[in-house]
Motif scaffolding. Structure first.
Motif, PDB file in Angstrom:
ATOM      1  N   PRO A 136      31.855  53.791  38.459  1.00 54.41           N
ATOM      2  CA  PRO A 136      31.779  52.349  39.036  1.00 54.41           C
ATOM      3  C   PRO A 136      33.151  51.685  38.835  1.00 54.41           C
ATOM      4  O   PRO A 136      33.639  50.887  39.690  1.00 54.41           O
ATOM      5  N   ILE A 137      33.625  51.964  37.339  1.00 57.99           N
ATOM      6  CA  ILE A 137      34.773  51.293  37.346  1.00 57.99           C
ATOM      7  C   ILE A 137      35.836  51.748  38.040  1.00 57.99           C
ATOM      8  O   ILE A 137      36.822  51.037  38.744  1.00 57.99           O
ATOM      9  N   ASP A 138      35.969  53.152  38.386  1.00 61.96           N
ATOM     10  CA  ASP A 138      36.937  53.686  39.164  1.00 61.96           C
ATOM     11  C   ASP A 138      36.971  53.262  40.520  1.00 61.96           C
ATOM     12  O   ASP A 138      37.601  52.996  41.168  1.00 61.96           O
ATOM     13  N   LYS A 139      35.713  53.015  40.965  1.00 65.88           N
ATOM     14  CA  LYS A 139      35.426  52.535  42.472  1.00 65.88           C
ATOM     15  C   LYS A 139      35.784  51.254  42.465  1.00 65.88           C
ATOM     16  O   LYS A 139      35.927  50.566  43.750  1.00 65.88           O
ATOM     17  N   SER A 140      35.836  50.475  41.496  1.00 64.49           N
ATOM     18  CA  SER A 140      36.380  48.897  41.502  1.00 64.49           C
ATOM     19  C   SER A 140      37.752  49.029  42.277  1.00 64.49           C
ATOM     20  O   SER A 140      38.265  47.978  42.670  1.00 64.49           O
ATOM     21  N   SER A 141      38.292  50.386  42.385  1.00 67.53           N
ATOM     22  CA  SER A 141      39.687  50.120  42.989  1.00 67.53           C
ATOM     23  C   SER A 141      39.608  49.877  44.477  1.00 67.53           C
ATOM     24  O   SER A 141      40.546  49.313  45.106  1.00 67.53           O
ATOM     25  N   ILE A 142      38.476  49.839  45.116  1.00 68.09           N
ATOM     26  CA  ILE A 142      38.170  49.277  46.194  1.00 68.09           C
ATOM     27  C   ILE A 142      38.653  47.828  46.554  1.00 68.09           C
ATOM     28  O   ILE A 142      39.337  47.419  47.306  1.00 68.09           O
ATOM     29  N   VAL A 143      38.377  47.080  45.417  1.00 65.22           N
ATOM     30  CA  VAL A 143      38.643  45.619  45.460  1.00 65.22           C
ATOM     31  C   VAL A 143      40.281  45.446  45.371  1.00 65.22           C
ATOM     32  O   VAL A 143      40.703  44.842  45.959  1.00 65.22           O
ATOM     33  N   LEU A 144      40.640  46.417  44.182  1.00 63.67           N
ATOM     34  CA  LEU A 144      42.230  46.427  44.236  1.00 63.67           C
ATOM     35  C   LEU A 144      42.811  46.733  45.630  1.00 63.67           C
ATOM     36  O   LEU A 144      43.855  46.264  45.886  1.00 63.67           O
ATOM     37  N   THR A 145      42.158  47.802  46.188  1.00 62.50           N
ATOM     38  CA  THR A 145      42.918  48.163  47.337  1.00 62.50           C
ATOM     39  C   THR A 145      42.839  46.899  48.458  1.00 62.50           C
ATOM     40  O   THR A 145      43.829  46.708  49.174  1.00 62.50           O
ATOM     41  N   GLU A 188      47.195  42.937  55.757  1.00 59.23           N
ATOM     42  CA  GLU A 188      45.884  43.239  56.351  1.00 59.23           C
ATOM     43  C   GLU A 188      45.077  42.211  56.068  1.00 59.23           C
ATOM     44  O   GLU A 188      45.132  41.674  54.950  1.00 59.23           O
ATOM     45  N   PRO A 189      44.491  41.174  56.875  1.00 61.67           N
ATOM     46  CA  PRO A 189      43.749  40.241  56.676  1.00 61.67           C
ATOM     47  C   PRO A 189      42.456  40.298  55.978  1.00 61.67           C
ATOM     48  O   PRO A 189      41.846  41.099  55.813  1.00 61.67           O
ATOM     49  N   PHE A 190      42.029  39.095  54.959  1.00 60.59           N
ATOM     50  CA  PHE A 190      40.651  38.994  54.417  1.00 60.59           C
ATOM     51  C   PHE A 190      39.884  38.131  55.493  1.00 60.59           C
ATOM     52  O   PHE A 190      40.360  37.401  55.961  1.00 60.59           O
ATOM     53  N   THR A 191      38.843  38.781  55.381  1.00 63.91           N
ATOM     54  CA  THR A 191      38.001  38.081  56.239  1.00 63.91           C
ATOM     55  C   THR A 191      36.555  37.825  55.402  1.00 63.91           C
ATOM     56  O   THR A 191      36.535  38.201  54.166  1.00 63.91           O
ATOM     57  N   PRO A 192      35.711  37.070  55.844  1.00 66.46           N
ATOM     58  CA  PRO A 192      34.499  36.513  54.910  1.00 66.46           C
ATOM     59  C   PRO A 192      33.940  37.936  54.832  1.00 66.46           C
ATOM     60  O   PRO A 192      33.151  38.090  53.683  1.00 66.46           O
ATOM     61  N   LYS A 193      33.737  38.892  55.736  1.00 61.56           N
ATOM     62  CA  LYS A 193      32.950  40.412  55.277  1.00 61.56           C
ATOM     63  C   LYS A 193      33.789  40.865  54.415  1.00 61.56           C
ATOM     64  O   LYS A 193      32.981  41.513  53.435  1.00 61.56           O
ATOM     65  N   THR A 194      35.161  41.035  54.268  1.00 63.32           N
ATOM     66  CA  THR A 194      35.679  41.755  52.972  1.00 63.32           C
ATOM     67  C   THR A 194      35.753  41.059  51.748  1.00 63.32           C
ATOM     68  O   THR A 194      35.532  41.685  50.879  1.00 63.32           O
ATOM     69  N   LEU A 195      35.625  39.687  51.889  1.00 60.62           N
ATOM     70  CA  LEU A 195      35.711  38.988  50.525  1.00 60.62           C
ATOM     71  C   LEU A 195      34.234  39.130  50.004  1.00 60.62           C
ATOM     72  O   LEU A 195      34.043  39.293  48.973  1.00 60.62           O
ATOM     73  N   LEU A 196      33.127  39.084  51.030  1.00 59.54           N
ATOM     74  CA  LEU A 196      31.814  39.250  50.467  1.00 59.54           C
ATOM     75  C   LEU A 196      31.638  40.732  49.975  1.00 59.54           C
ATOM     76  O   LEU A 196      30.866  40.960  48.966  1.00 59.54           O
ATOM     77  N   GLY A 214      33.898  42.790  48.712  1.00 57.22           N
ATOM     78  CA  GLY A 214      34.732  42.670  47.529  1.00 57.22           C
ATOM     79  C   GLY A 214      33.756  42.214  46.455  1.00 57.22           C
ATOM     80  O   GLY A 214      33.820  42.719  45.230  1.00 57.22           O
ATOM     81  N   GLY A 215      33.335  40.933  46.752  1.00 59.33           N
ATOM     82  CA  GLY A 215      32.661  40.362  45.429  1.00 59.33           C
ATOM     83  C   GLY A 215      31.154  41.299  45.296  1.00 59.33           C
ATOM     84  O   GLY A 215      30.931  41.178  44.007  1.00 59.33           O
ATOM     85  N   LEU A 216      30.533  41.828  46.234  1.00 51.65           N
ATOM     86  CA  LEU A 216      29.375  42.626  46.121  1.00 51.65           C
ATOM     87  C   LEU A 216      30.004  43.883  44.986  1.00 51.65           C
ATOM     88  O   LEU A 216      29.300  44.292  44.086  1.00 51.65           O
ATOM     89  N   VAL A 217      31.038  44.516  45.429  1.00 57.53           N
ATOM     90  CA  VAL A 217      31.318  45.793  44.636  1.00 57.53           C
ATOM     91  C   VAL A 217      31.764  45.410  43.361  1.00 57.53           C
ATOM     92  O   VAL A 217      31.082  45.998  42.236  1.00 57.53           O
ATOM     93  N   VAL A 218      32.417  44.133  42.996  1.00 62.34           N
ATOM     94  CA  VAL A 218      32.466  43.718  41.708  1.00 62.34           C
ATOM     95  C   VAL A 218      31.346  43.438  40.757  1.00 62.34           C
ATOM     96  O   VAL A 218      31.019  43.707  39.669  1.00 62.34           O
ATOM     97  N   ALA A 219      30.215  42.541  41.501  1.00 63.86           N
ATOM     98  CA  ALA A 219      29.079  42.322  40.867  1.00 63.86           C
ATOM     99  C   ALA A 219      28.318  43.605  40.834  1.00 63.86           C
ATOM    100  O   ALA A 219      27.658  43.741  39.619  1.00 63.86           O
ATOM    101  N   GLY A 220      28.398  44.512  41.470  1.00 61.57           N
ATOM    102  CA  GLY A 220      27.671  45.864  41.197  1.00 61.57           C
ATOM    103  C   GLY A 220      28.129  46.615  40.138  1.00 61.57           C
ATOM    104  O   GLY A 220      27.434  47.193  39.345  1.00 61.57           O
ATOM    105  N   THR A 221      29.529  46.613  40.075  1.00 63.67           N
ATOM    106  CA  THR A 221      30.007  47.081  38.872  1.00 63.67           C
ATOM    107  C   THR A 221      29.684  46.477  37.694  1.00 63.67           C
ATOM    108  O   THR A 221      29.332  47.388  36.594  1.00 63.67           O
ATOM    109  N   PHE A 222      29.855  45.383  37.541  1.00 67.82           N
ATOM    110  CA  PHE A 222      29.340  44.667  36.258  1.00 67.82           C
ATOM    111  C   PHE A 222      27.836  45.158  36.023  1.00 67.82           C
ATOM    112  O   PHE A 222      27.763  45.233  34.674  1.00 67.82           O
TER     113      PHE A 222
END
Length: 138
Positions: free
Chosen positions: A96-105, A115-123, A125-133
């Motif tokens: 999960p820590i390794d896959k948090s690279s998704i957020v860094l990407t 590349e744009p941030f959209t509400p979907k990418t922000l949500l 990314g936030g879920l990936v971080v929350a899931g990792t923790f």
């Protein structure tokens, strides 16, 4: 078609972690990474020659070479650190820590590629971080 390739990538990435954890037992992480890299080297070049793409090497620009080499260095360092991490810790915690690279990407694709941030990418990314923790919690 790209979605199929992405799913296959995820499946094989998951298998990579499990198979590596089994195979690394009693083996230095750097040696294990070198063996894995050698297999990938032969597999990749085998495919390139099998489909006849080796002729395209001549058309690569200095820009292509520079960024492909930098990408290779980043991949190599990622693998070395990943193998060291799974040698010392649980795959279920390291992955999960390794896959948090998704957020860094997502962040780097915005900063470097524009590349744009959209509400979907922000949500997402936030879920990936929350899931990792959540996965790392006791």
């Amino acid at each position: 078609m790209w979605k199929l390739y992405a799913v296959l990538s995820a499946v094989f990435a998951a298998l990579t972690s499990i198979l590596a954890k089994i195979g690394i037992k009693g083996v230095d992480a750097n040696l294990a990474t070198a063996i894995r890299t050698t297999v990938i080297l032969f597999l990749s070049w085998g495919i390139v020659f099998a489909i006849g793409e080796h002729h395209a090497i001549r058309s690569l620009t200095r820009h292509n070479w520079t960024f492909l080499i930098l990408s290779g260095l980043a991949t190599g360092l990622s693998w070395l650190f990943y193998y060291k991490a799974i040698a010392l810790g649980d795959v279920s915690k390291v992955a999960p820590i390794d896959k948090s690279s998704i957020v860094l990407t997502l962040i780097l694709s915005y900063l470097i590629l524009g590349e744009p941030f959209t509400p979907k990418t922000l949500l997402a990314g936030g879920l990936v971080v929350a899931g990792t923790f959540l996965l790392l919690g006791k």
